[in-house]
Scaffold this motif. Structure first.
Motif, PDB file in Angstrom:
ATOM      1  N   THR A 190      30.556 -59.540  18.743  1.00  0.00           N
ATOM      2  CA  THR A 190      31.545 -58.781  19.164  1.00  0.00           C
ATOM      3  C   THR A 190      32.624 -58.383  18.362  1.00  0.00           C
ATOM      4  O   THR A 190      33.301 -57.553  18.169  1.00  0.00           O
ATOM      5  N   LYS A 191      32.878 -59.260  17.239  1.00  0.00           N
ATOM      6  CA  LYS A 191      33.874 -59.318  16.363  1.00  0.00           C
ATOM      7  C   LYS A 191      33.639 -58.124  15.652  1.00  0.00           C
ATOM      8  O   LYS A 191      34.516 -57.486  15.017  1.00  0.00           O
ATOM      9  N   GLU A 192      32.399 -57.606  15.096  1.00  0.00           N
ATOM     10  CA  GLU A 192      32.056 -56.619  14.425  1.00  0.00           C
ATOM     11  C   GLU A 192      32.341 -55.110  15.109  1.00  0.00           C
ATOM     12  O   GLU A 192      32.812 -54.355  14.442  1.00  0.00           O
ATOM     13  N   ILE A 193      32.001 -55.331  16.403  1.00  0.00           N
ATOM     14  CA  ILE A 193      32.410 -54.226  16.949  1.00  0.00           C
ATOM     15  C   ILE A 193      33.786 -53.906  17.203  1.00  0.00           C
ATOM     16  O   ILE A 193      34.243 -52.960  17.019  1.00  0.00           O
ATOM     17  N   PHE A 194      34.362 -54.870  17.194  1.00  0.00           N
ATOM     18  CA  PHE A 194      36.035 -54.637  17.593  1.00  0.00           C
ATOM     19  C   PHE A 194      36.594 -54.475  16.139  1.00  0.00           C
ATOM     20  O   PHE A 194      37.618 -53.498  16.147  1.00  0.00           O
ATOM     21  N   GLU A 195      36.217 -54.852  15.095  1.00  0.00           N
ATOM     22  CA  GLU A 195      36.638 -54.664  13.656  1.00  0.00           C
ATOM     23  C   GLU A 195      36.569 -53.314  13.684  1.00  0.00           C
ATOM     24  O   GLU A 195      37.337 -52.321  12.843  1.00  0.00           O
TER      25      GLU A 195
ATOM     26  N   LYS B 151      45.641 -55.815  17.089  1.00  0.00           N
ATOM     27  CA  LYS B 151      45.409 -54.853  18.303  1.00  0.00           C
ATOM     28  C   LYS B 151      43.879 -54.752  18.425  1.00  0.00           C
ATOM     29  O   LYS B 151      43.143 -54.828  17.372  1.00  0.00           O
ATOM     30  N   PHE B 152      43.374 -54.806  19.553  1.00  0.00           N
ATOM     31  CA  PHE B 152      41.970 -54.646  20.056  1.00  0.00           C
ATOM     32  C   PHE B 152      41.824 -53.622  20.886  1.00  0.00           C
ATOM     33  O   PHE B 152      42.487 -53.201  21.881  1.00  0.00           O
ATOM     34  N   SER B 153      40.895 -52.568  20.551  1.00  0.00           N
ATOM     35  CA  SER B 153      40.536 -51.294  21.498  1.00  0.00           C
ATOM     36  C   SER B 153      39.647 -51.771  22.671  1.00  0.00           C
ATOM     37  O   SER B 153      38.965 -52.603  22.585  1.00  0.00           O
ATOM     38  N   VAL B 154      39.820 -51.314  23.866  1.00  0.00           N
ATOM     39  CA  VAL B 154      39.205 -51.627  25.010  1.00  0.00           C
ATOM     40  C   VAL B 154      38.767 -50.243  25.736  1.00  0.00           C
ATOM     41  O   VAL B 154      39.708 -49.463  25.936  1.00  0.00           O
TER      42      VAL B 154
END
Length: 64
Positions: A37-42, A56-59
Motif C-alpha cells: 500500500t505504501k508503494e501505491i500511495f508513494e 498528502k495522500f491521494s484517494v
C-alpha cells in the motif's frame, strides 16, 4: 473532524465530495503499516500537489 462529531457534515459532503456519501474511516490501513500500500500511495503522491506542510495522500472514490 470537530470534537463530538463522528460523520462529515452535509456542507462538507457537498463542498468536498460533491454530495457523495463518504465514510470518515478509510477501509484500509495506513500506508506506513503495509509495504504494498505504501508503494501505491508513494506513486500516486507524485501526481498530487497541494500546498501546506502536512503529508498528502491521494484517494479515489469508487461507487459500490
Amino acid at each position: 473532524m470537530a470534537e463530538g462529531f463522528d460523520i462529515y457534515s452535509r456542507t462538507c459532503l457537498k463542498k468536498v465530495f460533491q454530495g457523495k456519501k463518504v465514510h470518515n474511516i478509510l477501509p484500509y490501513g495506513s500506508p506506513a503499516s503495509n509495504h504494498e500500500t505504501k508503494e501505491i500511495f508513494e506513486g500516486n503522491r507524485k501526481d498530487l500537489s497541494i500546498s501546506g506542510v502536512q503529508e498528502k495522500f491521494s484517494v479515489l472514490l469508487q461507487k459500490k
